[in-house]
Design a protein around this motif. Sequence first.
Motif, PDB file in Angstrom:
ATOM      1  N   GLU A 152      -9.319   5.256  12.332  1.00  0.00           N
ATOM      2  CA  GLU A 152     -10.035   6.505  12.634  1.00  0.00           C
ATOM      3  C   GLU A 152      -9.307   7.699  12.030  1.00  0.00           C
ATOM      4  O   GLU A 152      -8.129   7.931  12.304  1.00  0.00           O
ATOM      5  N   PHE A 153     -10.046   8.435  11.238  1.00  0.00           N
ATOM      6  CA  PHE A 153      -9.535   9.672  10.637  1.00  0.00           C
ATOM      7  C   PHE A 153     -10.495  10.798  11.006  1.00  0.00           C
ATOM      8  O   PHE A 153     -11.599  10.542  11.518  1.00  0.00           O
ATOM      9  N   PRO A 154     -10.101  12.064  10.769  1.00  0.00           N
ATOM     10  CA  PRO A 154     -11.057  13.161  11.004  1.00  0.00           C
ATOM     11  C   PRO A 154     -12.360  12.899  10.242  1.00  0.00           C
ATOM     12  O   PRO A 154     -12.351  12.204   9.219  1.00  0.00           O
ATOM     13  N   ALA A 155     -13.444  13.490  10.715  1.00  0.00           N
ATOM     14  CA  ALA A 155     -14.776  13.183  10.187  1.00  0.00           C
ATOM     15  C   ALA A 155     -14.840  13.277   8.657  1.00  0.00           C
ATOM     16  O   ALA A 155     -15.423  12.415   7.996  1.00  0.00           O
ATOM     17  N   TRP A 156     -14.190  14.304   8.092  1.00  0.00           N
ATOM     18  CA  TRP A 156     -14.302  14.480   6.641  1.00  0.00           C
ATOM     19  C   TRP A 156     -13.516  13.433   5.847  1.00  0.00           C
ATOM     20  O   TRP A 156     -13.693  13.287   4.649  1.00  0.00           O
ATOM     21  N   LEU A 157     -12.669  12.683   6.581  1.00  0.00           N
ATOM     22  CA  LEU A 157     -11.886  11.627   5.922  1.00  0.00           C
ATOM     23  C   LEU A 157     -12.287  10.232   6.416  1.00  0.00           C
ATOM     24  O   LEU A 157     -11.619   9.249   6.116  1.00  0.00           O
ATOM     25  N   SER A 158     -13.389  10.198   7.160  1.00  0.00           N
ATOM     26  CA  SER A 158     -13.773   8.939   7.794  1.00  0.00           C
ATOM     27  C   SER A 158     -13.952   7.825   6.770  1.00  0.00           C
ATOM     28  O   SER A 158     -14.375   8.061   5.640  1.00  0.00           O
ATOM     29  N   MET A 159     -13.604   6.590   7.192  1.00  0.00           N
ATOM     30  CA  MET A 159     -13.864   5.449   6.312  1.00  0.00           C
ATOM     31  C   MET A 159     -14.860   4.493   6.962  1.00  0.00           C
ATOM     32  O   MET A 159     -14.859   3.287   6.683  1.00  0.00           O
ATOM     33  N   ASP A 160     -15.733   5.049   7.830  1.00  0.00           N
ATOM     34  CA  ASP A 160     -16.651   4.202   8.583  1.00  0.00           C
ATOM     35  C   ASP A 160     -17.712   3.526   7.717  1.00  0.00           C
ATOM     36  O   ASP A 160     -18.047   2.365   7.924  1.00  0.00           O
ATOM     37  N   SER A 161     -18.280   4.296   6.769  1.00  0.00           N
ATOM     38  CA  SER A 161     -19.331   3.684   5.948  1.00  0.00           C
ATOM     39  C   SER A 161     -18.714   3.033   4.711  1.00  0.00           C
ATOM     40  O   SER A 161     -17.574   3.336   4.334  1.00  0.00           O
ATOM     41  N   SER A 162     -19.504   2.167   4.079  1.00  0.00           N
ATOM     42  CA  SER A 162     -19.015   1.501   2.862  1.00  0.00           C
ATOM     43  C   SER A 162     -18.720   2.522   1.774  1.00  0.00           C
ATOM     44  O   SER A 162     -17.751   2.391   1.027  1.00  0.00           O
ATOM     45  N   THR A 163     -19.573   3.574   1.723  1.00  0.00           N
ATOM     46  CA  THR A 163     -19.397   4.589   0.688  1.00  0.00           C
ATOM     47  C   THR A 163     -18.111   5.380   0.922  1.00  0.00           C
ATOM     48  O   THR A 163     -17.320   5.590  -0.003  1.00  0.00           O
ATOM     49  N   SER A 164     -17.895   5.801   2.173  1.00  0.00           N
ATOM     50  CA  SER A 164     -16.693   6.605   2.438  1.00  0.00           C
ATOM     51  C   SER A 164     -15.423   5.756   2.251  1.00  0.00           C
ATOM     52  O   SER A 164     -14.411   6.244   1.745  1.00  0.00           O
ATOM     53  N   LEU A 165     -15.497   4.469   2.622  1.00  0.00           N
ATOM     54  CA  LEU A 165     -14.333   3.607   2.405  1.00  0.00           C
ATOM     55  C   LEU A 165     -14.073   3.448   0.905  1.00  0.00           C
ATOM     56  O   LEU A 165     -12.926   3.469   0.454  1.00  0.00           O
ATOM     57  N   TYR A 166     -15.171   3.354   0.146  1.00  0.00           N
ATOM     58  CA  TYR A 166     -15.011   3.226  -1.305  1.00  0.00           C
ATOM     59  C   TYR A 166     -14.261   4.437  -1.865  1.00  0.00           C
ATOM     60  O   TYR A 166     -13.381   4.298  -2.717  1.00  0.00           O
ATOM     61  N   TYR A 167     -14.619   5.622  -1.346  1.00  0.00           N
ATOM     62  CA  TYR A 167     -13.947   6.811  -1.885  1.00  0.00           C
ATOM     63  C   TYR A 167     -12.492   6.917  -1.425  1.00  0.00           C
ATOM     64  O   TYR A 167     -11.670   7.504  -2.110  1.00  0.00           O
ATOM     65  N   TRP A 168     -12.186   6.334  -0.283  1.00  0.00           N
ATOM     66  CA  TRP A 168     -10.775   6.203   0.106  1.00  0.00           C
ATOM     67  C   TRP A 168     -10.042   5.345  -0.935  1.00  0.00           C
ATOM     68  O   TRP A 168      -8.970   5.701  -1.427  1.00  0.00           O
ATOM     69  N   ILE A 169     -10.690   4.221  -1.239  1.00  0.00           N
ATOM     70  CA  ILE A 169     -10.070   3.279  -2.187  1.00  0.00           C
ATOM     71  C   ILE A 169      -9.934   3.942  -3.556  1.00  0.00           C
ATOM     72  O   ILE A 169      -8.858   3.907  -4.174  1.00  0.00           O
ATOM     73  N   PHE A 170     -11.030   4.559  -4.000  1.00  0.00           N
ATOM     74  CA  PHE A 170     -11.027   5.179  -5.335  1.00  0.00           C
ATOM     75  C   PHE A 170     -10.007   6.321  -5.386  1.00  0.00           C
ATOM     76  O   PHE A 170      -9.276   6.474  -6.377  1.00  0.00           O
ATOM     77  N   GLY A 171      -9.953   7.101  -4.320  1.00  0.00           N
ATOM     78  CA  GLY A 171      -9.014   8.221  -4.260  1.00  0.00           C
ATOM     79  C   GLY A 171      -7.567   7.739  -4.316  1.00  0.00           C
ATOM     80  O   GLY A 171      -6.744   8.268  -5.066  1.00  0.00           O
ATOM     81  N   LEU A 172      -7.265   6.695  -3.527  1.00  0.00           N
ATOM     82  CA  LEU A 172      -5.891   6.178  -3.529  1.00  0.00           C
ATOM     83  C   LEU A 172      -5.548   5.489  -4.852  1.00  0.00           C
ATOM     84  O   LEU A 172      -4.399   5.521  -5.299  1.00  0.00           O
ATOM     85  N   LEU A 173      -6.574   4.934  -5.488  1.00  0.00           N
ATOM     86  CA  LEU A 173      -6.357   4.341  -6.813  1.00  0.00           C
ATOM     87  C   LEU A 173      -5.950   5.426  -7.816  1.00  0.00           C
ATOM     88  O   LEU A 173      -4.973   5.277  -8.555  1.00  0.00           O
ATOM     89  N   LEU A 174      -6.708   6.528  -7.810  1.00  0.00           N
ATOM     90  CA  LEU A 174      -6.393   7.635  -8.727  1.00  0.00           C
ATOM     91  C   LEU A 174      -5.007   8.208  -8.429  1.00  0.00           C
ATOM     92  O   LEU A 174      -4.225   8.475  -9.343  1.00  0.00           O
ATOM     93  N   LEU A 175      -4.737   8.373  -7.142  1.00  0.00           N
ATOM     94  CA  LEU A 175      -3.420   8.907  -6.748  1.00  0.00           C
ATOM     95  C   LEU A 175      -2.290   7.987  -7.215  1.00  0.00           C
ATOM     96  O   LEU A 175      -1.268   8.453  -7.727  1.00  0.00           O
TER      97      LEU A 175
END
Lengths: 321, 233
Positions: A152-175
């Motif tokens: 659980e993260f704040p709403a703007w960082l949520s990884m609840d949906s497949s799309t938001s989790l994907y952007y977590w993954i993509f973001g950490l990949l870029l980082l």
Amino acid sequence: MSWLPQSVSGRIYASLLLILAPAPFFFEWINQPFYLDLLSRALILAIAAISLNLILGFGGMVSLGHAAYIGIGAYCVGIPSYYDYYNGWLHLGLALSVSASFALLTGAISLRTKGVYFIMITMAFSQMVFFILLSLEEYGADDGLVIYSRSEFPAWLSMDSSTSLYYWIFGLLLLSLFFIHRLVNARFGRVIVGSKFNEQRMQALGFNTYRYRLVCYVISAMICALAGMLLGNFAGFISPDMISWARSGELIFMVIIGGVGSFFGPLVGTIAFVLLEEFLSLITVYWHLIFGLMLIALVLFGKGGIHGWLSLLDRRGGGHG
Amino acid sequence: MLELANVETFYGTIQVLFGMSMRCKRGEVTTLIGRNGMGKTTTVGSIIGTLESRGGDIRFDGEVISGRPAYEVAQLGIGLVPEGRQVFPNLSVRENLVATAANYSGSSDPWTLDSVLEFFPRLRERLDNQGSQLSGGEQQMLAIGRALMLNPRLLILDEATEGLAPLIRQEIWRRLEQLKQSGMTILLIDKNIDELAHIADRHFIIEKGRMVWQGDSDALTEDASLKARYLGI
């Protein structure tokens, strides 16, 4: 424009990132959520492969135990969740600190060895973690553990949906890519790269290469644990199988397919690995055989992996960078 | 400045140095001469800490350095241009020079990338080339430049001109002469006795792991039997 990559391979990698960025919307549009899952898994493993490439490709440290850090990251989500602690910052902090501590302890011992002994000792430490988790019946032992809710993260960082989790993954990949690029091009990275070729020479220039390599090993483990944390959230299930030495071997293959010691090689290598694994298994149940033969051919004839092939385009096109 | 007293060094169980002694004085150029396999590179390895000596003592500016790790010895201000150059082939010329740069002597006028490129203008043209793409002479210039970028108090050159074309050798000798004029302390290992006699202040001959002769350039050049006996010339 000077900010555009100068080389053909650089443009291909930049295009790949541009294609990956809107992928969830594309798969949603064609109504194929399976492919989003496949891509998410590939990118998570790519982060792990990128982290392995830091020590293997740039530092010459061939670890056959890197999957342990995927497992540590995943269990740092799974075990707190088992006790109903779903706080994402807690999971993240645990993944980073536990992996760093474990890497510091095991790296301090492993890095006193070289070559085949380093390979064996990293595998041994990884197998230790494997068997410890296998014996923990409270956490499912070899049956594994189901994670019922994502971190659980704040709403703007949520990884609840497949799309938001994907952007977590993509973001950490870029980082991860950005961080490793900066690190390798800094003095620290030059010492690591130089030590890979001639450690004694680097010592004679005044560098305690053991410390540099140890710090590099710990950083690599922490990035790999991030991949583990994402994998735990993505799969919703963790088991000791994530840590087996065969998984570490697969990570090495991903790096080799993409190109050892190149920044984007592990990314394209992992995507190629996951896609091949997926589509060959649709063709025949004996896909391991075909896959194995392809890997042997690649190791024998495709020196430099996919990045090596793309670099040929650079030479033909006269590009650089 | 540097003093070796009865140093004994082994490769495994095989003893190579049998009580080797020598010294380098501040501001002087000292040479270590001997035939192949007599222990010159082993002596260098013992000084810089890549080989552990089991007996005797090595002091640098009065401080015992035998038994200390190579990186600590380098940090005390001993720079090495190793035999075979050993530039990092996977780093560019610029990276070879800059990545390891330090001011170990605490010099108020330290060597910088610009001053090294001024010293070896040829390296400026090759700045973005990988170490592996350089000729032997350029690699030697790079190896010397890399050692200078540490701003050492003592510069050791192991086989300074070995395998280089005559013109490049002359260039290297000229640069070493310049370094001497600047007051740098240098320990030189080479086989070119005439050049060594010209540039150096003091010579030590090593034979089967022991120092067998020491003297100045006049003594070295005048005694023909010395060269025949110990150097095979």
